[in-house]
Enzyme design. Sequence first.
Site, PDB file in Angstrom:
ATOM      1  N   SER A 188       0.850  -1.198   0.000  1.00 49.93           N
ATOM      2  CA  SER A 188       0.000   0.000   0.000  1.00 49.93           C
ATOM      3  C   SER A 188       0.877   1.238   0.000  1.00 49.93           C
ATOM      4  O   SER A 188       1.966   1.247   0.607  1.00 49.93           O
ATOM      5  CB  SER A 188      -0.860  -0.016   1.265  1.00 49.93           C
ATOM      6  OG  SER A 188      -1.392   1.266   1.484  1.00 49.93           O
ATOM      7  N   TYR A 195      -2.850   0.481   9.821  1.00 48.44           N
ATOM      8  CA  TYR A 195      -2.958  -0.216   8.537  1.00 48.44           C
ATOM      9  C   TYR A 195      -1.618  -0.199   7.800  1.00 48.44           C
ATOM     10  O   TYR A 195      -1.099  -1.234   7.383  1.00 48.44           O
ATOM     11  CB  TYR A 195      -4.049   0.427   7.669  1.00 48.44           C
ATOM     12  CG  TYR A 195      -4.001  -0.024   6.228  1.00 48.44           C
ATOM     13  CD1 TYR A 195      -4.166  -1.359   5.908  1.00 48.44           C
ATOM     14  CD2 TYR A 195      -3.764   0.891   5.199  1.00 48.44           C
ATOM     15  CE1 TYR A 195      -4.100  -1.793   4.588  1.00 48.44           C
ATOM     16  CE2 TYR A 195      -3.711   0.469   3.880  1.00 48.44           C
ATOM     17  CZ  TYR A 195      -3.875  -0.872   3.584  1.00 48.44           C
ATOM     18  OH  TYR A 195      -3.795  -1.292   2.279  1.00 48.44           O
ATOM     19  N   LYS A 230       1.252  -3.333   6.673  1.00 44.59           N
ATOM     20  CA  LYS A 230       1.805  -3.568   5.330  1.00 44.59           C
ATOM     21  C   LYS A 230       3.335  -3.442   5.356  1.00 44.59           C
ATOM     22  O   LYS A 230       4.043  -4.207   4.716  1.00 44.59           O
ATOM     23  CB  LYS A 230       1.208  -2.581   4.327  1.00 44.59           C
ATOM     24  CG  LYS A 230      -0.267  -2.800   4.035  1.00 44.59           C
ATOM     25  CD  LYS A 230      -0.509  -4.069   3.235  1.00 44.59           C
ATOM     26  CE  LYS A 230      -1.959  -4.245   2.843  1.00 44.59           C
ATOM     27  NZ  LYS A 230      -2.204  -5.495   2.108  1.00 44.59           N
TER      28      LYS A 230
HETATM   29  O1  LIG Z   1      -8.706 -11.186   6.638  1.00 41.79           O
HETATM   30  C1  LIG Z   1      -9.207 -10.920   5.533  1.00 41.79           C
HETATM   31  C2  LIG Z   1      -9.567  -9.600   5.156  1.00 41.79           C
HETATM   32  C3  LIG Z   1     -10.124  -9.391   3.924  1.00 41.79           C
HETATM   33  N1  LIG Z   1     -10.337 -10.435   3.072  1.00 41.79           N
HETATM   34  C4  LIG Z   1     -10.863 -10.215   1.734  1.00 41.79           C
HETATM   35  O2  LIG Z   1      -9.837  -9.563   1.007  1.00 41.79           O
HETATM   36  C5  LIG Z   1     -10.426  -8.827  -0.068  1.00 41.79           C
HETATM   37  C6  LIG Z   1      -9.770  -7.468  -0.114  1.00 41.79           C
HETATM   38  O3  LIG Z   1     -10.324  -6.742  -1.173  1.00 41.79           O
HETATM   39  P1  LIG Z   1     -10.810  -5.237  -1.048  1.00 41.79           P
HETATM   40  O4  LIG Z   1     -11.748  -4.986  -2.158  1.00 41.79           O
HETATM   41  O5  LIG Z   1     -11.250  -4.984   0.357  1.00 41.79           O
HETATM   42  O6  LIG Z   1      -9.462  -4.479  -1.221  1.00 41.79           O
HETATM   43  P2  LIG Z   1      -8.722  -4.015  -2.574  1.00 41.79           P
HETATM   44  O7  LIG Z   1      -8.689  -5.094  -3.565  1.00 41.79           O
HETATM   45  O8  LIG Z   1      -9.239  -2.671  -2.993  1.00 41.79           O
HETATM   46  O9  LIG Z   1      -7.280  -3.736  -1.923  1.00 41.79           O
HETATM   47  C7  LIG Z   1      -6.089  -4.353  -2.325  1.00 41.79           C
HETATM   48  O10 LIG Z   1      -5.121  -3.319  -2.406  1.00 41.79           O
HETATM   49  C8  LIG Z   1      -4.917  -2.624  -1.184  1.00 41.79           C
HETATM   50  C9  LIG Z   1      -3.972  -1.485  -1.444  1.00 41.79           C
HETATM   51  O11 LIG Z   1      -4.047  -0.619  -0.349  1.00 41.79           O
HETATM   52  C10 LIG Z   1      -4.357  -3.577  -0.163  1.00 41.79           C
HETATM   53  O12 LIG Z   1      -3.090  -4.095  -0.528  1.00 41.79           O
HETATM   54  C11 LIG Z   1      -5.360  -4.710   0.025  1.00 41.79           C
HETATM   55  O13 LIG Z   1      -4.805  -5.677   0.941  1.00 41.79           O
HETATM   56  C12 LIG Z   1      -5.637  -5.370  -1.297  1.00 41.79           C
HETATM   57  O14 LIG Z   1      -6.664  -6.348  -1.161  1.00 41.79           O
HETATM   58  C13 LIG Z   1     -11.935  -8.770   0.212  1.00 41.79           C
HETATM   59  O15 LIG Z   1     -12.619  -9.568  -0.708  1.00 41.79           O
HETATM   60  C14 LIG Z   1     -12.078  -9.298   1.636  1.00 41.79           C
HETATM   61  O16 LIG Z   1     -13.299  -9.998   1.830  1.00 41.79           O
HETATM   62  C15 LIG Z   1      -9.992 -11.724   3.431  1.00 41.79           C
HETATM   63  O17 LIG Z   1     -10.179 -12.666   2.671  1.00 41.79           O
HETATM   64  N2  LIG Z   1      -9.425 -11.929   4.649  1.00 41.79           N
END
Ligand SMILES: O=c1ccn([C@@H]2O[C@H](COP(=O)(O)OP(=O)(O)O[C@H]3O[C@H](CO)[C@H](O)[C@H](O)[C@H]3O)[C@@H](O)[C@H]2O)c(=O)[nH]1
Length: 167
Positions: free
Chosen positions: A134, A158, A162
């Site tokens: 991130s 957060y 990371k």
């Molecule tokens: O413990 C957890 C927490 C979350 N999730 C899942 O992980 C996914 C994360 O997707 P988001 O849409 O919330 O996030 P983004 O794809 O926008 O974000 C991505 O890019 C971000 C950049 O800030 C971070 O790196 C983040 O970890 C990464 O998933 C979701 O489906 C959520 O349900 C899990 O499976 N386990």
Amino acid sequence: MGSEFCKRILVTGGAGFIGTHTVLQLLKDGFNVTVVDNLDNSVEEAVDRVRILAGEDLSRNLVFSIGDLRNKSDLEKLFSETRFEAVIHFAGLKAVGESVAKPMRYFDNNLVGTLNLYEIMGKYGCKKMVFSSSATVYGQPEKIPCVEDFDLKAMNPYGRTKLFLKR
Ligand SMILES: O=c1ccn([C@@H]2O[C@H](COP(=O)(O)OP(=O)(O)O[C@H]3O[C@H](CO)[C@H](O)[C@H](O)[C@H]3O)[C@@H](O)[C@H]2O)c(=O)[nH]1
């Protein structure tokens, strides 16, 4: 490409925003994909939509598993049943404000989950990982866009999760 000859990639958080786009591209590029997601910030319909966009043939190469990286038994089940060429790791919580209000939730989800993942990957000899970090690891940079050799100085829980995992 016949699915039996393709490499299988595990995408954690593959039901999320960046995860779903990545999974679709991997399928189009001929990979087999397993998604593991605890649906904390998504819904199973997001994976169904990826199947529709990929089409009937390619979507046969996609497996979805509801699971939580904090439960080692979920990871054991995945890795004992399937050989993964690599892991692309998106699973994690990502809201800066919430991480300040509930830091333990972030340490638990992002740190414990990822450390479990590292451990099981090591146990099963899976050595390739793409880690989704991130921009928060750079704190408030003096100029943008950020580049990778900027100083690392995360300023909230957060970003610190990371940063810890990056190192
Ligand atoms: O413990 C957890 C927490 C979350 N999730 C899942 O992980 C996914 C994360 O997707 P988001 O849409 O919330 O996030 P983004 O794809 O926008 O974000 C991505 O890019 C971000 C950049 O800030 C971070 O790196 C983040 O970890 C990464 O998933 C979701 O489906 C959520 O349900 C899990 O499976 N386990």
